[in-house]
Motif scaffolding. Structure first.
Motif, PDB file in Angstrom:
ATOM      1  N   ALA A 114     -18.405   3.109 -30.081  1.00 25.04           N
ATOM      2  CA  ALA A 114     -18.875   2.861 -31.440  1.00 25.04           C
ATOM      3  C   ALA A 114     -20.351   2.467 -31.475  1.00 25.04           C
ATOM      4  O   ALA A 114     -21.121   3.008 -32.279  1.00 25.04           O
ATOM      5  N   LYS A 115     -20.760   1.552 -30.614  1.00 23.90           N
ATOM      6  CA  LYS A 115     -22.155   1.092 -30.624  1.00 23.90           C
ATOM      7  C   LYS A 115     -23.125   2.242 -30.382  1.00 23.90           C
ATOM      8  O   LYS A 115     -24.167   2.336 -31.031  1.00 23.90           O
ATOM      9  N   THR A 116     -22.760   3.129 -29.466  1.00 24.62           N
ATOM     10  CA  THR A 116     -23.618   4.290 -29.178  1.00 24.62           C
ATOM     11  C   THR A 116     -23.667   5.222 -30.376  1.00 24.62           C
ATOM     12  O   THR A 116     -24.740   5.722 -30.747  1.00 24.62           O
ATOM     13  N   ALA A 117     -22.521   5.440 -31.002  1.00 24.09           N
ATOM     14  CA  ALA A 117     -22.462   6.323 -32.177  1.00 24.09           C
ATOM     15  C   ALA A 117     -23.319   5.768 -33.310  1.00 24.09           C
ATOM     16  O   ALA A 117     -24.068   6.509 -33.958  1.00 24.09           O
ATOM     17  N   TYR A 118     -23.212   4.466 -33.560  1.00 22.90           N
ATOM     18  CA  TYR A 118     -23.998   3.848 -34.629  1.00 22.90           C
ATOM     19  C   TYR A 118     -25.495   3.943 -34.339  1.00 22.90           C
ATOM     20  O   TYR A 118     -26.293   4.249 -35.231  1.00 22.90           O
ATOM     21  N   ALA A 124     -31.368   8.714 -35.924  1.00 25.55           N
ATOM     22  CA  ALA A 124     -31.587  10.046 -36.505  1.00 25.55           C
ATOM     23  C   ALA A 124     -31.986   9.958 -37.980  1.00 25.55           C
ATOM     24  O   ALA A 124     -32.580  10.892 -38.517  1.00 25.55           O
ATOM     25  N   ARG A 125     -31.681   8.824 -38.611  1.00 24.17           N
ATOM     26  CA  ARG A 125     -31.967   8.658 -40.034  1.00 24.17           C
ATOM     27  C   ARG A 125     -33.006   7.563 -40.310  1.00 24.17           C
ATOM     28  O   ARG A 125     -33.167   7.133 -41.452  1.00 24.17           O
ATOM     29  N   ASP A 130     -27.955  -2.520 -37.791  1.00 22.07           N
ATOM     30  CA  ASP A 130     -27.428  -3.660 -38.545  1.00 22.07           C
ATOM     31  C   ASP A 130     -27.365  -3.396 -40.050  1.00 22.07           C
ATOM     32  O   ASP A 130     -26.628  -4.073 -40.766  1.00 22.07           O
ATOM     33  N   ASP A 131     -28.139  -2.417 -40.518  1.00 20.71           N
ATOM     34  CA  ASP A 131     -28.166  -2.114 -41.948  1.00 20.71           C
ATOM     35  C   ASP A 131     -27.155  -1.041 -42.361  1.00 20.71           C
ATOM     36  O   ASP A 131     -27.029  -0.734 -43.546  1.00 20.71           O
ATOM     37  N   LEU A 132     -26.434  -0.463 -41.386  1.00 16.29           N
ATOM     38  CA  LEU A 132     -25.458   0.579 -41.714  1.00 16.29           C
ATOM     39  C   LEU A 132     -24.298  -0.003 -42.509  1.00 16.29           C
ATOM     40  O   LEU A 132     -23.747  -1.045 -42.156  1.00 16.29           O
ATOM     41  N   SER A 133     -23.927   0.690 -43.573  1.00 16.89           N
ATOM     42  CA  SER A 133     -22.770   0.279 -44.370  1.00 16.89           C
ATOM     43  C   SER A 133     -21.492   0.681 -43.638  1.00 16.89           C
ATOM     44  O   SER A 133     -21.539   1.433 -42.653  1.00 16.89           O
ATOM     45  N   ALA A 134     -20.379   0.219 -44.136  1.00 16.84           N
ATOM     46  CA  ALA A 134     -19.095   0.584 -43.532  1.00 16.84           C
ATOM     47  C   ALA A 134     -18.889   2.098 -43.587  1.00 16.84           C
ATOM     48  O   ALA A 134     -18.426   2.708 -42.616  1.00 16.84           O
ATOM     49  N   ALA A 135     -19.274   2.706 -44.697  1.00 14.33           N
ATOM     50  CA  ALA A 135     -19.131   4.159 -44.840  1.00 14.33           C
ATOM     51  C   ALA A 135     -20.033   4.898 -43.850  1.00 14.33           C
ATOM     52  O   ALA A 135     -19.632   5.920 -43.277  1.00 14.33           O
ATOM     53  N   GLN A 136     -21.234   4.392 -43.644  1.00 16.89           N
ATOM     54  CA  GLN A 136     -22.142   5.017 -42.685  1.00 16.89           C
ATOM     55  C   GLN A 136     -21.631   4.863 -41.253  1.00 16.89           C
ATOM     56  O   GLN A 136     -21.793   5.759 -40.432  1.00 16.89           O
ATOM     57  N   ARG A 137     -20.978   3.758 -40.971  1.00 12.40           N
ATOM     58  CA  ARG A 137     -20.396   3.558 -39.638  1.00 12.40           C
ATOM     59  C   ARG A 137     -19.260   4.554 -39.391  1.00 12.40           C
ATOM     60  O   ARG A 137     -19.149   5.108 -38.298  1.00 12.40           O
TER      61      ARG A 137
END
Length: 181
Positions: A114-118, A124-125, A130-137
């Motif tokens: 998960a950490k690598t994916a996030y 890329a964006r 830390d600012d990723l929302s649950a939907a973005q995760r």
């Protein structure tokens, strides 16, 4: 006891169909049609009830219809390549992706942290992890699972007539029990 279990399965399908209709209004696409797409993607190797369950789990987690269909194709390939049960493979990939749990996906030969994916998604964006929302995760993890599982797709066209036959029997039995009720 067997008769009770059979009736319970029939009622479960009825409840799932009603829930799918309600959920469809909220997500903007037909969960029933998505479930039919999953049946096609697995060459009818899962029951309609399983397809409805997997569609509901994925949709509830925020996966799109396209992502669920793609993950199902990957699961079919993984099941064929690794000799796993089709229903279990689809459940694992949908549930593992929705929950972002590496351990569930490991059984399919899909290894995603998960950490690598996030981190990759955020970089890329031009975002901070830390600012990723649950939907973005969920989107980040789904993207990573699709990438890691892409190699399994080449096995998706291998047919499994016995599993297909078993799923057809389950669907027929459930339909008959619903008719009796």
């Amino acid at each position: 006891t067997a008769a009770f279990q059979a009736l319970d399965k029939a009622f479960t399908l009825t409840r799932l169909e009603k829930a799918a209709d309600i959920m469809s209004k909220n997500v903007g696409f037909s969960i029933r049609n998505l479930s039919k797409d999953l049946l096609k993607a697995t060459d009818h190797s899962i029951s309609f009830q399983e397809a409805l369950q997997f569609s509901a789990i994925g949709t509830s987690a925020g996966l799109t219809a396209k992502q669920i269909a793609n993950l199902t194709t990957i699961a079919k390939g993984a099941a064929n390549a690794l000799g796993r049960d089709m229903g279990d493979a689809v459940r694992r990939i949908i549930q593992g992706t929705a929950k972002q749990e590496q351990e569930i996906l490991d059984e399919l030969g899909i290894f995603v942290k998960a950490k690598t994916a996030y981190k990759e998604y955020a970089e890329a964006r031009n975002l901070k992890v830390d600012d990723l929302s649950a939907a973005q995760r969920v989107a980040a993890y789904t993207e990573a699972v699709e990438k890691a599982g892409a190699a399994h797709k080449k096995f998706a066209d291998i047919e499994d007539p016995f599993t297909k036959f078993t799923a057809a029997l389950i669907d027929t039995g459930t339909t008959l029990l619903n008719f009796v009720n």
